[in-house]
Enzyme design. Structure first.
Site: not given
Length: 221
Positions: A112, A114, A141, A150
């Site tokens: 992912n 973020h 990030s 997260d």
């Protein structure tokens, strides 16, 4: 991945898909030694689906509103993803909280991005919160996904200065530019076999444990 195999990517989106486009472009120009084999969105109106179609990539809609609960949606999503036999699943603006079963199914193969310097500003409205907190530096990030929202181990970060007069829109635009640089970089590390998530030692890059995230642009080699 070996040097003779191309990384198979499935990208999950919910919106415009600008990070998806950066990944598609990086695959096309060889920055990523891989291919996006499918794009799946939980929203039928996501513009990223059009980006995929224009690139000749299968684009699917799996509308979360048609499922009784989060678990049922995630089970169906796993079936759709696994039909493409991906090496890596990439979240690119996928606005769904994933169930533990989904995360565990793709453990070590789920990334992912973020829009903050994690662990700061987990969750939503990161640019507003950074401005309200009076920060002078913000950023983005890339991290492995774990069951904590997260909260998975961070791999690579890019810093963005907060300038006098910045608002959410101007700050978001500059952060997004960096997102488009660092996400393909991390995906290529994975494609080269340089990057993996170890259950005991955390993030390993070139066989060494990362005690803290790599910072862009020092990672451009």
């Amino acid at each position: 991945m070996s040097g003779h195999e191309r990384l198979r990517l499935v990208v999950l989106i919910s919106g415009s898909g600008s990070n998806l486009q950066a990944i598609i472009d990086a695959c096309a120009d060889g920055t990523i030694e891989g291919e996006v084999v499918a794009v799946i969105s939980n929203r039928p109106d996501a513009y990223g689906l059009e980006r995929a179609r224009r690139a000749g990539i299968p684009a699917e809609v799996l509308d979360h509103t048609g499922f009784a609960d989060r678990e049922a949606f995630d089970r169906a999503l796993i079936e759709h993803i696994d039909a493409y036999q991906p090496d890596l699943v990439v979240l690119a603006g996928f606005m769904r909280i994933l169930t533990p079963a989904f995360v565990q199914h793709y453990s070590g193969r789920l990334l992912n991005i973020h829009p903050s310097l994690l662990p700061d500003f987990q969750g939503l409205h990161t640019h507003r919160r950074a401005l309200e907190a009076g920060r002078t530096v913000h950023g983005a990030s890339v991290h492995f996904v774990t069951e904590e929202l997260d909260g998975g181990p961070v791999i690579l970060q890019a810093e963005v200065p907060i300038l006098p007069g910045d608002d959410e829109q101007t700050l978001a635009a500059r952060v997004l530019e960096q997102e488009h640089r660092i996400y393909p970089t991390v995906i290529q590390w994975f494609a080269e076999g340089r990057l993996r998530l170890d259950p005991t030692h955390g993030v390993l890059l070139d066989g060494d444990r990362l005690p803290e995230p790599v910072r862009w642009p020092a990672a451009q080699s």
